[in-house]
Design a protein around this motif. Structure first.
Motif, PDB file in Angstrom:
ATOM      1  N   THR A  44       0.826  -1.211   0.000  1.00  0.00           N
ATOM      2  CA  THR A  44       0.000   0.000   0.000  1.00  0.00           C
ATOM      3  C   THR A  44       0.849   1.246   0.000  1.00  0.00           C
ATOM      4  O   THR A  44       0.566   2.238  -0.686  1.00  0.00           O
ATOM      5  N   ALA A  45       1.935   1.207   0.764  1.00  0.00           N
ATOM      6  CA  ALA A  45       2.827   2.368   0.816  1.00  0.00           C
ATOM      7  C   ALA A  45       3.457   2.634  -0.541  1.00  0.00           C
ATOM      8  O   ALA A  45       3.578   3.781  -0.988  1.00  0.00           O
ATOM      9  N   VAL A  46       3.865   1.562  -1.222  1.00  0.00           N
ATOM     10  CA  VAL A  46       4.435   1.723  -2.559  1.00  0.00           C
ATOM     11  C   VAL A  46       3.421   2.337  -3.503  1.00  0.00           C
ATOM     12  O   VAL A  46       3.708   3.289  -4.251  1.00  0.00           O
ATOM     13  N   GLY A  47       2.204   1.782  -3.481  1.00  0.00           N
ATOM     14  CA  GLY A  47       1.158   2.311  -4.361  1.00  0.00           C
ATOM     15  C   GLY A  47       0.824   3.758  -4.060  1.00  0.00           C
ATOM     16  O   GLY A  47       0.650   4.577  -4.963  1.00  0.00           O
ATOM     17  N   HIS A  94       1.128   9.499  -5.696  1.00  0.00           N
ATOM     18  CA  HIS A  94       1.394  10.878  -5.294  1.00  0.00           C
ATOM     19  C   HIS A  94       2.596  11.478  -6.023  1.00  0.00           C
ATOM     20  O   HIS A  94       3.086  12.545  -5.643  1.00  0.00           O
ATOM     21  N   GLY A  95       3.085  10.801  -7.040  1.00  0.00           N
ATOM     22  CA  GLY A  95       4.102  11.405  -7.888  1.00  0.00           C
ATOM     23  C   GLY A  95       5.507  10.909  -7.693  1.00  0.00           C
ATOM     24  O   GLY A  95       6.427  11.371  -8.380  1.00  0.00           O
ATOM     25  N   ALA A  96       5.716   9.981  -6.766  1.00  0.00           N
ATOM     26  CA  ALA A  96       7.071   9.466  -6.558  1.00  0.00           C
ATOM     27  C   ALA A  96       7.481   8.613  -7.749  1.00  0.00           C
ATOM     28  O   ALA A  96       6.671   7.876  -8.314  1.00  0.00           O
ATOM     29  N   ARG A  97       8.774   8.716  -8.133  1.00  0.00           N
ATOM     30  CA  ARG A  97       9.319   7.885  -9.197  1.00  0.00           C
ATOM     31  C   ARG A  97       9.932   6.642  -8.565  1.00  0.00           C
ATOM     32  O   ARG A  97      10.850   6.737  -7.739  1.00  0.00           O
ATOM     33  N   LEU A  98       9.443   5.464  -8.923  1.00  0.00           N
ATOM     34  CA  LEU A  98       9.856   4.219  -8.292  1.00  0.00           C
ATOM     35  C   LEU A  98      10.804   3.435  -9.177  1.00  0.00           C
ATOM     36  O   LEU A  98      10.684   3.453 -10.412  1.00  0.00           O
ATOM     37  N   ASP A  99      11.715   2.741  -8.537  1.00  0.00           N
ATOM     38  CA  ASP A  99      12.582   1.801  -9.236  1.00  0.00           C
ATOM     39  C   ASP A  99      11.870   0.457  -9.222  1.00  0.00           C
ATOM     40  O   ASP A  99      11.982  -0.315  -8.267  1.00  0.00           O
ATOM     41  N   TRP A 100      11.118   0.193 -10.280  1.00  0.00           N
ATOM     42  CA  TRP A 100      10.268  -0.995 -10.277  1.00  0.00           C
ATOM     43  C   TRP A 100      11.090  -2.289 -10.307  1.00  0.00           C
ATOM     44  O   TRP A 100      10.621  -3.318  -9.812  1.00  0.00           O
ATOM     45  N   GLN A 101      12.283  -2.248 -10.867  1.00  0.00           N
ATOM     46  CA  GLN A 101      13.110  -3.456 -10.823  1.00  0.00           C
ATOM     47  C   GLN A 101      13.453  -3.817  -9.386  1.00  0.00           C
ATOM     48  O   GLN A 101      13.487  -4.990  -9.002  1.00  0.00           O
ATOM     49  N   ALA A 102      13.743  -2.770  -8.586  1.00  0.00           N
ATOM     50  CA  ALA A 102      14.025  -3.027  -7.175  1.00  0.00           C
ATOM     51  C   ALA A 102      12.775  -3.509  -6.442  1.00  0.00           C
ATOM     52  O   ALA A 102      12.837  -4.366  -5.555  1.00  0.00           O
ATOM     53  N   VAL A 103      11.627  -2.927  -6.823  1.00  0.00           N
ATOM     54  CA  VAL A 103      10.370  -3.329  -6.174  1.00  0.00           C
ATOM     55  C   VAL A 103      10.115  -4.815  -6.366  1.00  0.00           C
ATOM     56  O   VAL A 103       9.730  -5.546  -5.441  1.00  0.00           O
ATOM     57  N   PHE A 104      10.351  -5.289  -7.606  1.00  0.00           N
ATOM     58  CA  PHE A 104      10.017  -6.679  -7.915  1.00  0.00           C
ATOM     59  C   PHE A 104      11.219  -7.612  -7.838  1.00  0.00           C
ATOM     60  O   PHE A 104      11.129  -8.768  -8.244  1.00  0.00           O
ATOM     61  N   SER A 105      12.360  -7.117  -7.330  1.00  0.00           N
ATOM     62  CA  SER A 105      13.548  -7.971  -7.263  1.00  0.00           C
ATOM     63  C   SER A 105      13.304  -9.149  -6.322  1.00  0.00           C
ATOM     64  O   SER A 105      12.722  -9.018  -5.246  1.00  0.00           O
ATOM     65  N   GLY A 106      13.750 -10.280  -6.774  1.00  0.00           N
ATOM     66  CA  GLY A 106      13.625 -11.467  -5.949  1.00  0.00           C
ATOM     67  C   GLY A 106      12.278 -12.137  -6.037  1.00  0.00           C
ATOM     68  O   GLY A 106      12.060 -13.194  -5.432  1.00  0.00           O
ATOM     69  N   LEU A 107      11.354 -11.553  -6.742  1.00  0.00           N
ATOM     70  CA  LEU A 107      10.026 -12.146  -6.863  1.00  0.00           C
ATOM     71  C   LEU A 107       9.886 -12.854  -8.205  1.00  0.00           C
ATOM     72  O   LEU A 107      10.434 -12.421  -9.218  1.00  0.00           O
ATOM     73  N   ASP A 108       9.165 -13.936  -8.195  1.00  0.00           N
ATOM     74  CA  ASP A 108       8.862 -14.631  -9.445  1.00  0.00           C
ATOM     75  C   ASP A 108       7.628 -13.951 -10.047  1.00  0.00           C
ATOM     76  O   ASP A 108       6.507 -14.417  -9.876  1.00  0.00           O
ATOM     77  N   ALA A 109       7.848 -12.787 -10.675  1.00  0.00           N
ATOM     78  CA  ALA A 109       6.715 -11.978 -11.146  1.00  0.00           C
ATOM     79  C   ALA A 109       6.963 -11.530 -12.576  1.00  0.00           C
ATOM     80  O   ALA A 109       8.100 -11.450 -13.043  1.00  0.00           O
ATOM     81  N   ARG A 110       5.905 -11.244 -13.292  1.00  0.00           N
ATOM     82  CA  ARG A 110       6.002 -10.693 -14.639  1.00  0.00           C
ATOM     83  C   ARG A 110       4.959  -9.586 -14.780  1.00  0.00           C
ATOM     84  O   ARG A 110       3.953  -9.572 -14.076  1.00  0.00           O
ATOM     85  N   THR A 111       5.214  -8.661 -15.676  1.00  0.00           N
ATOM     86  CA  THR A 111       4.278  -7.549 -15.892  1.00  0.00           C
ATOM     87  C   THR A 111       3.391  -7.847 -17.090  1.00  0.00           C
ATOM     88  O   THR A 111       3.823  -8.486 -18.055  1.00  0.00           O
ATOM     89  N   VAL A 112       2.163  -7.391 -17.009  1.00  0.00           N
ATOM     90  CA  VAL A 112       1.204  -7.539 -18.111  1.00  0.00           C
ATOM     91  C   VAL A 112       0.524  -6.188 -18.324  1.00  0.00           C
ATOM     92  O   VAL A 112       0.412  -5.378 -17.398  1.00  0.00           O
TER      93      VAL A 112
END
Length: 791
Positions: free
Chosen positions: A26-29, A34-52
């Motif tokens: 929730t904090a990330v979202g 609110h305008g923060a620029r996120l490092d999405w690779q870091a967000v999803f690092s270590g997770l078995d995830a894919r984007t769609v």
């Protein structure tokens, strides 16, 4: 540290066995939204995830809620001053003495009591000020502007001159025959002409193509003053229809004489000719390809007048409503008619009092008053009559005589009488047909001598509208007998009465009509002309061409919705009645009262009449520039594009064009929202929308398309198929994928997904089911593999 710029944030989501994973997500979202620029690779690092990709249809950002009206501009000065002004006048309007005293800082009881005494006067002043400002924004008048630089010399090409058989040797016919040397004269018996007979005569007369048609059927009609459906007007309507039936593509010009007054003091000798002007306003929008224009002729034709008329017929001037006079050619315009301020009001009031029409009241009540006696209101059981009755009662009417077919049995009749009785006004109902001379005469004869007739307000009207192509003489007579016939009888039967007002409720349809109003516009144009004739004869007359009224009225829901789409806005009854009061106070003859976004109206239907209205010139300049910028996007370019495209590409190009124009007509935010397989009727199309779509497609394709286009080709896909075959006939479309399953085009559907639009004969389903059911196994397998992508 004061730097508000968003900074990159690297966050690692907690493993599932760690506490509060939802809180971190929730904090990330929240940070991202609110305008923060996120490092999405870091967000999803270590997770078995894919984007769609998310589906787009849920995020079209289309608002389906009414937008709040923009706040009124604050008066000059500080924001605090504006807020205080608002508080002050809000308290005045609401009659809140305590709030007003607090706003002004008045605490003493004596001063508060004095403020209470002036509060009603302040509230009255505010209401008058508000209404005056509102009325100024909806008042317009018709003026005439000189037209110069008309083409000189003879008209080009071959003309068909349609003349009344009983006037084949009249001076104007002789002069025009001489002025149009290559012309063909077609005499018509106005008393016996029908659409079918005229079509047959036209087919014979135009065995060779003509470059123009000029009709004199509306000139010199002996039946105009006695018939509910004048023969000349009926013949003119039949001619308009027959020209369409025969397929004559040449412009059709309609001539009148004495139907309009172009300068003060000029007589309207033949108000029935104005029926033709009302007709042309509708023909111009329903069939712009063939509607040339309307021109009013002077009494006689000398060589100069003939040259001017020939210049009018030659075209190239861009006008459609003109009058030829010995002094020159003039064209009709609609312009704002501001109230003129205090001086105009004082002058009008003084003039009324000098004529014995004022009541000598104070400044708050100066102007026209009903006076002692009877005011007759036709259409007495209608909503408009109820509004007028209440307004007349407020102005001191002693006795109101409300006439309608139902009389006192109309809805709300007894309640209205009781309401007005409380204000000191007596209401009498009479059951009579105002279109029947004898019945109306009997009603007038029954008015008590001690309450003589002092004013007339004619609001009666009926609707029986259709496109011009479908109008019948019976429909036309049914409508004209009430609107125009009733006014004609009132005019004849009250000429000896000492009237102070003779008010005709006209409609803007007679001045600037919309599609589908061909049976309503002519009668209203007649009312405007009748008022001008009465005024020229020294009799009181005021004709107001109303736009839309809010609330109950005569306009149907469909007509009101269509007018709204074109830029017209309903006016409230209080503003309308304030405009009526102002017109009578100033003793005005003719007025247009309508609320409209004229730039939007002109964009939907360009018309020379609107050129001098606010915003129209700038919008027209922008449109002209847009047309110049898109010069290569016209009908010729479209045909060239289709000719160079493959059959499948051509089908997509035309379907996208149709889809875009349907979206404009239906006010969709995007063409993607148009279902190309759904029937037009199921999408809410009526005859008005059908004409608008036809006109838009005519402009885009250059084709002469019929008004029944969407009914002949009932879905966007079927219509597109028809247009493509007409523009560039396919050399060999062939069956789809070697089968007879029909031709198909893939398009984005209204929900963003892919839709298969069958452009064959049947268009109510995406695939022609009957053909699938009869297909062979090999054809069915080929269809599934090739079209649906399933192996």
């Amino acid at each position: 540290g004061g730097d508000s710029r968003p900074t990159p944030i690297a966050v690692s989501l907690l493993r599932r066995n760690e506490p509060e994973p939802v809180t971190v997500a929730t904090a990330v979202g929240t940070a991202y939204t609110h305008g923060a620029r996120l490092d999405w690779q870091a967000v999803f690092s270590g997770l078995d995830a894919r984007t769609v990709d998310l589906p787009t249809y849920a995020f079209q950002r289309t608002r389906h809620w009414l937008e709040a009206a923009p706040a009124a501009a604050a008066p000059a000065g500080s924001a605090t001053a504006g807020a205080e002004d608002s508080r002050f006048w809000a308290a005045v309007r609401q009659g809140g003495l305590d709030e007003l005293a607090d706003t002004l800082g008045i605490a003493r009881e004596r001063e508060r009591a004095a403020l209470g005494e002036v509060l009603p006067a302040l509230a009255s002043w505010w209401e008058r000020h508000r209404l005056t400002d509102a009325v100024d924004t909806v008042r317009y008048r018709v003026v005439w502007r000189p037209i110069h630089d008309l083409p000189a010399g003879p008209t080009r090409g071959r003309w068909l001159l349609v003349v009344p058989a009983d006037q084949h040797d009249a001076p104007w016919v002789t002069a025009l025959t001489r002025a149009l040397p290559d012309g063909v004269v077609l005499p018509v018996d106005r008393q016996r002409s029908t659409r079918g007979l005229l079509a047959a005569d036209l087919a014979t007369a135009v065995a060779e193509p003509v470059d123009g048609v000029l009709s004199l059927l509306g000139v010199g009609d002996d039946t105009a003053e006695v018939s509910d459906l004048p023969a000349g007007f009926a013949a003119t309507v039949a001619l308009v229809q027959a020209v369409d039936d025969v397929g004559i593509a040449a412009p059709l010009w309609l001539a009148t004489h004495g139907a309009v007054a172009t300068v003060s003091g000029e007589a309207v000798s033949a108000p029935a000719g104005a029926l033709v002007w009302g007709l042309r306003s509708i023909a111009g929008v329903e069939n712009p390809q063939r509607a040339g224009g309307v021109v009013d002729l002077p009494e006689s034709a000398d060589e100069r007048v003939l040259r001017q008329l020939v210049g009018v017929l030659s075209g190239g001037h861009g006008e459609v409503e003109l009058a030829v006079r010995p002094s020159g050619v003039v064209a009709r315009r609609l312009v704002p008619a501001l109230s003129g301020g205090v001086k105009a009001a004082v002058a009008a009031t003084a003039g009324k009092q000098a004529n014995g029409n004022g009541n000598g009241g104070d400044g708050a009540t100066d102007g026209w008053r009903p006076g002692p006696g009877t005011v007759l209101i036709t259409g007495g059981s209608g909503a408009l009559a109820g509004h007028v009755a209440r307004w007349l009662s407020e102005r001191g009417a002693e006795h109101l005589l409300l006439v309608s077919r139902r009389g006192g049995d109309g809805p709300g009749a007894s309640e209205l009488a009781a309401e007005l009785a409380g204000s000191g006004t007596t209401v009498t109902y009479a059951a009579a047909d105002v279109a029947d001379h004898g019945q109306l005469a009997a009603v007038l004869a029954a008015i008590p001598p001690q309450l003589p007739l002092t004013a007339v307000v004619h609001t009666a009207a009926v609707l029986d509208d259709a496109l011009l192509a479908h109008l019948t003489p019976e429909q036309m007579e049914r409508v004209l007998r009430v609107k125009a016939g009733g006014a004609r009888h009132l005019d004849a039967l009250t000429r000896e009465a000492n009237l102070t007002a003779f008010v005709l409720f006209s409609s803007i349809a007679g001045t600037f009509g919309l599609a589908g109003q061909g049976n309503y516009a002519p009668g209203n144009a007649y009312l405007d002309a009748l008022a001008e004739r009465r005024r020229d004869e020294g009799l009181p007359a005021t004709s107001i061409a109303w736009g839309l009224w809010s609330g109950a009225g005569i306009a149907t829901t469909d007509v009101a919705a269509h007018a709204g789409h074109q830029g017209f806005v309903p006016i409230t009854p209080d503003v309308a009645l304030a405009a009526l009061a102002q017109a009578l106070d100033r003793d005005e003859t003719r007025l247009v009262v309508a609320d409209a976004d004229w730039a939007a109206v002109a964009a939907a239907r360009p018309h020379p009449l609107l050129r001098e209205l606010p915003g129209v010139a700038a919008a027209a300049a922008g449109s002209a520039q847009a047309r110049a910028d898109a010069e290569d996007d016209g009908p010729t370019a479209l045909v060239r594009q289709l000719a160079e495209a493959s059959d499948r590409q051509a089908r997509r190009i035309v379907l996208e064009l149709v889809r875009a124009e349907v979206a404009v007509v239906q006010k969709h935010t995007s063409p993607d929202r148009v279902d190309v397989t759904r029937h037009f009727r199921e999408q809410g199309f009526d005859s008005l929308a059908a004409v608008e779509l036809r006109n838009r497609l005519t402009a885009r394709t250059g084709l002469a398309l019929p008004a029944t286009l969407v009914f002949d080709h009932p879905s966007p896909a079927a219509l597109a198929d028809h247009l493509r075959e007409t523009l560039v006939p396919a050399s060999d479309p062939g069956p789809a994928h070697g089968s007879d399953l029909g031709q198909e085009t893939a398009l984005d559907g209204p929900d963003g997904a892919t839709t298969r639009a069958d452009t064959g004969t049947r268009t109510d389903t995406g695939v022609r089911t009957s053909e699938l059911l009869s297909a062979s196994d090999d054809e069915l397998i080929a269809f599934i593999g090739n079209e649906l992508g399933i192996s």
